[in-house]
Design a protein around this motif. Structure first.
Motif, PDB file in Angstrom:
ATOM      1  N   SER A 173       0.839  -1.199   0.000  1.00 31.90           N
ATOM      2  CA  SER A 173       0.000   0.000   0.000  1.00 31.90           C
ATOM      3  C   SER A 173       0.870   1.242   0.000  1.00 31.90           C
ATOM      4  O   SER A 173       2.029   1.215   0.395  1.00 31.90           O
ATOM      5  CB  SER A 173      -0.880   0.041   1.238  1.00 31.90           C
ATOM      6  OG  SER A 173      -1.573  -1.169   1.398  1.00 31.90           O
ATOM      7  N   LEU A 174       0.255   2.342  -0.397  1.00 31.56           N
ATOM      8  CA  LEU A 174       0.945   3.623  -0.416  1.00 31.56           C
ATOM      9  C   LEU A 174       0.007   4.678   0.155  1.00 31.56           C
ATOM     10  O   LEU A 174      -1.177   4.710  -0.176  1.00 31.56           O
ATOM     11  CB  LEU A 174       1.332   3.996  -1.858  1.00 31.56           C
ATOM     12  CG  LEU A 174       1.948   5.367  -2.080  1.00 31.56           C
ATOM     13  CD1 LEU A 174       3.308   5.462  -1.409  1.00 31.56           C
ATOM     14  CD2 LEU A 174       2.080   5.636  -3.571  1.00 31.56           C
ATOM     15  N   ILE A 175       0.544   5.518   1.034  1.00 30.68           N
ATOM     16  CA  ILE A 175      -0.218   6.639   1.572  1.00 30.68           C
ATOM     17  C   ILE A 175       0.477   7.916   1.129  1.00 30.68           C
ATOM     18  O   ILE A 175       1.676   8.079   1.333  1.00 30.68           O
ATOM     19  CB  ILE A 175      -0.302   6.596   3.115  1.00 30.68           C
ATOM     20  CG1 ILE A 175      -1.022   5.329   3.569  1.00 30.68           C
ATOM     21  CG2 ILE A 175      -0.999   7.846   3.648  1.00 30.68           C
ATOM     22  CD1 ILE A 175      -1.034   5.123   5.067  1.00 30.68           C
ATOM     23  N   ILE A 176      -0.273   8.804   0.492  1.00 26.59           N
ATOM     24  CA  ILE A 176       0.255  10.086   0.039  1.00 26.59           C
ATOM     25  C   ILE A 176      -0.446  11.177   0.828  1.00 26.59           C
ATOM     26  O   ILE A 176      -1.671  11.266   0.817  1.00 26.59           O
ATOM     27  CB  ILE A 176       0.001  10.295  -1.475  1.00 26.59           C
ATOM     28  CG1 ILE A 176       0.661   9.175  -2.278  1.00 26.59           C
ATOM     29  CG2 ILE A 176       0.512  11.662  -1.917  1.00 26.59           C
ATOM     30  CD1 ILE A 176       0.284   9.177  -3.754  1.00 26.59           C
ATOM     31  N   VAL A 177       0.343  12.008   1.536  1.00 24.34           N
ATOM     32  CA  VAL A 177      -0.209  13.123   2.294  1.00 24.34           C
ATOM     33  C   VAL A 177       0.132  14.408   1.547  1.00 24.34           C
ATOM     34  O   VAL A 177       1.295  14.690   1.277  1.00 24.34           O
ATOM     35  CB  VAL A 177       0.363  13.175   3.726  1.00 24.34           C
ATOM     36  CG1 VAL A 177      -0.201  14.366   4.487  1.00 24.34           C
ATOM     37  CG2 VAL A 177       0.069  11.870   4.458  1.00 24.34           C
ATOM     38  N   LEU A 178      -0.902  15.155   1.181  1.00 26.64           N
ATOM     39  CA  LEU A 178      -0.723  16.439   0.500  1.00 26.64           C
ATOM     40  C   LEU A 178      -1.106  17.531   1.483  1.00 26.64           C
ATOM     41  O   LEU A 178      -2.273  17.662   1.849  1.00 26.64           O
ATOM     42  CB  LEU A 178      -1.607  16.506  -0.753  1.00 26.64           C
ATOM     43  CG  LEU A 178      -1.386  15.389  -1.776  1.00 26.64           C
ATOM     44  CD1 LEU A 178      -2.463  15.433  -2.850  1.00 26.64           C
ATOM     45  CD2 LEU A 178      -0.006  15.504  -2.384  1.00 26.64           C
ATOM     46  N   GLU A 179      -0.133  18.304   1.917  1.00 22.65           N
ATOM     47  CA  GLU A 179      -0.373  19.317   2.937  1.00 22.65           C
ATOM     48  C   GLU A 179      -0.764  20.656   2.317  1.00 22.65           C
ATOM     49  O   GLU A 179      -0.356  20.990   1.215  1.00 22.65           O
ATOM     50  CB  GLU A 179       0.879  19.496   3.799  1.00 22.65           C
ATOM     51  CG  GLU A 179       1.223  18.253   4.585  1.00 22.65           C
ATOM     52  CD  GLU A 179       2.426  18.451   5.480  1.00 22.65           C
ATOM     53  OE1 GLU A 179       2.794  19.593   5.757  1.00 22.65           O
ATOM     54  OE2 GLU A 179       2.994  17.437   5.904  1.00 22.65           O
ATOM     55  N   ASP A 180      -1.534  21.412   3.075  1.00 18.48           N
ATOM     56  CA  ASP A 180      -1.895  22.795   2.724  1.00 18.48           C
ATOM     57  C   ASP A 180      -2.517  22.936   1.342  1.00 18.48           C
ATOM     58  O   ASP A 180      -2.174  23.840   0.586  1.00 18.48           O
ATOM     59  CB  ASP A 180      -0.669  23.715   2.838  1.00 18.48           C
ATOM     60  CG  ASP A 180      -0.179  23.839   4.263  1.00 18.48           C
ATOM     61  OD1 ASP A 180      -1.023  23.783   5.181  1.00 18.48           O
ATOM     62  OD2 ASP A 180       1.038  23.994   4.463  1.00 18.48           O
ATOM     63  N   ILE A 181      -3.461  22.064   1.015  1.00 19.66           N
ATOM     64  CA  ILE A 181      -4.047  22.163  -0.322  1.00 19.66           C
ATOM     65  C   ILE A 181      -4.926  23.401  -0.483  1.00 19.66           C
ATOM     66  O   ILE A 181      -5.326  23.731  -1.592  1.00 19.66           O
ATOM     67  CB  ILE A 181      -4.812  20.890  -0.751  1.00 19.66           C
ATOM     68  CG1 ILE A 181      -6.061  20.662   0.091  1.00 19.66           C
ATOM     69  CG2 ILE A 181      -3.907  19.691  -0.775  1.00 19.66           C
ATOM     70  CD1 ILE A 181      -7.012  19.665  -0.520  1.00 19.66           C
ATOM     71  N   GLN A 182      -5.172  24.133   0.615  1.00 19.00           N
ATOM     72  CA  GLN A 182      -5.910  25.386   0.475  1.00 19.00           C
ATOM     73  C   GLN A 182      -5.121  26.373  -0.390  1.00 19.00           C
ATOM     74  O   GLN A 182      -5.679  27.309  -0.948  1.00 19.00           O
ATOM     75  CB  GLN A 182      -6.262  26.003   1.829  1.00 19.00           C
ATOM     76  CG  GLN A 182      -5.102  26.629   2.581  1.00 19.00           C
ATOM     77  CD  GLN A 182      -4.372  25.649   3.487  1.00 19.00           C
ATOM     78  OE1 GLN A 182      -4.607  24.453   3.464  1.00 19.00           O
ATOM     79  NE2 GLN A 182      -3.472  26.161   4.298  1.00 19.00           N
ATOM     80  N   TRP A 183      -3.810  26.154  -0.533  1.00 16.89           N
ATOM     81  CA  TRP A 183      -2.974  27.041  -1.347  1.00 16.89           C
ATOM     82  C   TRP A 183      -2.862  26.548  -2.788  1.00 16.89           C
ATOM     83  O   TRP A 183      -2.198  27.188  -3.609  1.00 16.89           O
ATOM     84  CB  TRP A 183      -1.576  27.168  -0.738  1.00 16.89           C
ATOM     85  CG  TRP A 183      -1.584  27.669   0.661  1.00 16.89           C
ATOM     86  CD1 TRP A 183      -1.222  26.978   1.775  1.00 16.89           C
ATOM     87  CD2 TRP A 183      -2.006  28.956   1.125  1.00 16.89           C
ATOM     88  NE1 TRP A 183      -1.387  27.747   2.900  1.00 16.89           N
ATOM     89  CE2 TRP A 183      -1.860  28.969   2.532  1.00 16.89           C
ATOM     90  CE3 TRP A 183      -2.493  30.095   0.487  1.00 16.89           C
ATOM     91  CZ2 TRP A 183      -2.184  30.078   3.297  1.00 16.89           C
ATOM     92  CZ3 TRP A 183      -2.806  31.196   1.266  1.00 16.89           C
ATOM     93  CH2 TRP A 183      -2.647  31.172   2.651  1.00 16.89           C
ATOM     94  N   CYS A 184      -3.468  25.407  -3.120  1.00 20.45           N
ATOM     95  CA  CYS A 184      -3.371  24.841  -4.477  1.00 20.45           C
ATOM     96  C   CYS A 184      -3.982  25.764  -5.515  1.00 20.45           C
ATOM     97  O   CYS A 184      -5.005  26.406  -5.281  1.00 20.45           O
ATOM     98  CB  CYS A 184      -4.124  23.511  -4.561  1.00 20.45           C
ATOM     99  SG  CYS A 184      -3.241  22.111  -3.933  1.00 20.45           S
ATOM    100  N   ASP A 185      -3.361  25.744  -6.675  1.00 22.58           N
ATOM    101  CA  ASP A 185      -3.972  26.418  -7.815  1.00 22.58           C
ATOM    102  C   ASP A 185      -4.964  25.454  -8.462  1.00 22.58           C
ATOM    103  O   ASP A 185      -5.070  24.291  -8.073  1.00 22.58           O
ATOM    104  CB  ASP A 185      -2.906  26.899  -8.805  1.00 22.58           C
ATOM    105  CG  ASP A 185      -2.047  25.750  -9.347  1.00 22.58           C
ATOM    106  OD1 ASP A 185      -2.324  24.577  -9.045  1.00 22.58           O
ATOM    107  OD2 ASP A 185      -1.091  26.040 -10.085  1.00 22.58           O
TER     108      ASP A 185
END
Length: 189
Positions: free
Chosen positions: A2-14
């Motif tokens: 398995s793989l877990i991907i954590v994407l932080e601070d997506i409120q700043w995403c374009d």
């Protein structure tokens, strides 16, 4: 596996990054991958999560009493300064990581001075607590820390941040400008 991907601070995403996240979510139905997008609550992110039929786990802020206890503990002052703690709590809006970062910033910029007893005092330069500048966001704390570095150290940090949280020093030195000596990169890190 398995793989877990954590994407932080997506409120700043374009928008392009949100579209990529949407594409990933749509493409990973049979894969053993969990994507955890971490964000502050905004209307844009709420709309995105709703459109993707994703559920949100909301973490609440610390209450005033707990935030105050945390700030006072982290400040670790010989003489309590309730006004300073209140100023930190107000800026951090109950975010414990932000409270910790603000206190660390006050230590690093010399506002708080370590004493022989292990406690801290305010710098002798501090006459008025209201004049202590508390950064309004984590980004501002990071920018203040980066700005305090020498120019070459800033280049090293910015290049390393483009690589990611973990990297091999060899990769970093390959990407750095030639005028930054390879032998000094370890010291800068």
């Amino acid at each position: 596996s398995s793989l877990i991907i954590v994407l932080e601070d997506i409120q700043w995403c374009d928008e392009v990054s949100l579209k990529l996240l949407e594409y990933m979510a749509a493409s990973l139905h049979n894969a053993c991958i969990m994507v955890i997008p971490v964000s502050r609550e905004t209307a844009r992110i709420s709309d995105f999560l709703s459109s993707m039929k994703l559920s949100a786990i909301k973490l609440t802020s610390l209450g005033e009493k707990d935030a105050s206890t945390l700030a006072e503990t982290l400040l670790n002052l010989n003489q309590k300064q309730p006004a300073l703690a209140a100023k930190i709590i107000s800026a951090a809006d109950g975010n414990p990581m932000f409270i910790q970062s603000i206190v660390q910033n006050l230590i690093e910029n010399g506002t708080l001075i370590e004493t022989k007893t292990g406690k801290r005092d305010l710098s002798a330069d501090i006459i008025d607590l209201q004049k202590i500048i508390i950064p309004s966001s984590i980004q501002n704390i990071i920018l203040a820390r980066l700005s305090s570095l020498k120019f070459e150290e800033q280049i090293v940090c910015k290049t390393a941040s483009a690589i990611g949280k973990t990297f091999l020093t060899d990769y970093l030195t390959t990407l750095l400008p030639e005028d930054i000596p390879e032998s000094s990169v370890s010291d800068m890190l």
